[in-house]
Design a protein around this motif. Structure first.
Motif, mmCIF file in Angstrom:
data_model
loop_
_atom_site.group_PDB
_atom_site.id
_atom_site.type_symbol
_atom_site.label_atom_id
_atom_site.label_comp_id
_atom_site.label_asym_id
_atom_site.label_seq_id
_atom_site.Cartn_x
_atom_site.Cartn_y
_atom_site.Cartn_z
ATOM 1 N N CYS A 1 -3.039 -5.396 4.819
ATOM 2 C CA CYS A 1 -2.112 -4.335 5.212
ATOM 3 C C CYS A 1 -2.191 -4.132 6.730
ATOM 4 O O CYS A 1 -3.276 -3.887 7.263
ATOM 5 N N CYS B 1 0.088 3.739 2.898
ATOM 6 C CA CYS B 1 0.390 3.261 4.257
ATOM 7 C C CYS B 1 1.884 2.998 4.443
ATOM 8 O O CYS B 1 2.327 2.659 5.543
ATOM 9 N N HIS C 1 0.863 -1.174 0.000
ATOM 10 C CA HIS C 1 0.000 0.000 0.000
ATOM 11 C C HIS C 1 0.896 1.220 0.000
ATOM 12 O O HIS C 1 1.637 1.442 0.954
ATOM 13 N N CYS D 1 -3.731 -0.377 7.668
ATOM 14 C CA CYS D 1 -5.132 0.052 7.494
ATOM 15 C C CYS D 1 -6.119 -1.115 7.558
ATOM 16 O O CYS D 1 -7.330 -0.901 7.561
HETATM 17 ZN ZN LIG Z 1 -2.888 0.014 3.972
#
Ligand SMILES: [Zn+2]
Length: 233
Positions: A100, A84, A81, A103
């Motif tokens: 992830c 992130c 990501h 998140c």
């Molecule tokens: Zn993420």
């Protein structure tokens, strides 16, 4: 079989059903400066017949090697990501169930992950008949890293054309001209960059989730690490 910009021969070697094909590497041609960044190097009679026979026979005396872009530079090589700051190898993604940790959503899966799913051969095990390959970095990118400017800025292209006027073409500069010769044109760091590229002493941060990868020639100690590793073998 043309390997594309997103993959190089070692990635294709992991999938044994591709063994029956000869891997070739052709350049994209949508902008003049990118022509020839991937290529096939032959030592054959200069004819269609000579070329086809070299490809069909996979004879390394005739089909010498392919020239490859670093596939890690592609926008979707690894998983992750971008927002992130999550960057995972396929194995790390599996350990996290493709989620992830920042998140809690599903990560964006990259090319290498798909290769892992399809592969039926361990890394290091290669098919019986294979054509060697080399990874190159475009000269303007090497100059840009050496003088800490962007690859498309005027000062980089000024230096680039000084090299081209002296040594005719980029392939010569990247693969054949000695670093002593290269040093004549410009202070040391550019020839050092070329030398590091030839030795594979590069620091790679793979692209992921739409973000280009980073191939760094001047990360501290990469050359010393590569030389130390070479000594081990
Ligand atoms: Zn993420």
């Amino acid at each position: 079989l043309e390997t594309g910009l997103s993959s190089d021969p070692p990635m294709n070697w992991l999938i044994s059903c591709l063994d029956k094909y000869t891997l070739v590497s052709n350049s994209d041609a949508h902008s003049p400066s990118k022509i020839g960044r991937e290529a096939n190097v032959f030592d054959t009679e200069f004819s269609y017949k000579g070329l086809i026979e070299a490809i069909k026979s996979k004879n390394p005396d005739k089909f010498l090697h392919t020239i490859e872009f670093y596939p890690e530079e592609g926008k979707y090589h690894y998983d992750g990501h971008r927002k992130c700051g999550t960057l995972f190898s396929p194995r790390e993604s599996l350990q996290h169930n493709n989620i992830c940790p920042k998140c809690g959503k599903k990560i964006t899966i990259g090319v290498m992950h798909r290769i892992e799913e399809l592969s039926d051969r361990d890394q290091g095990n290669s098919p019986p008949l294979r054509i060697p390959y080399i990874n190159l970095i475009p000269l303007n990118e090497i100059i840009a890293q050496a003088i800490e400017k962007t690859a498309e800025c005027k000062s980089v292209w000024d230096i680039y054309f000084r090299f081209i006027h002296e040594f005719e073409n980029e392939q010569n500069i990247l693969t054949e001209i000695s670093s002593t010769e290269l040093k004549r044109i410009h202070p040391e760091r550019i020839s050092l960059g070329v030398e590091r590229m030839r030795k594979g002493a590069v620091k790679i941060v793979p692209g992921h989730d739409g973000c280009f990868g980073d191939i760094n020639l001047f990360e501290k100690d990469t050359l010393e690490e590569a030389q130390a590793q070479l000594k081990l073998f």
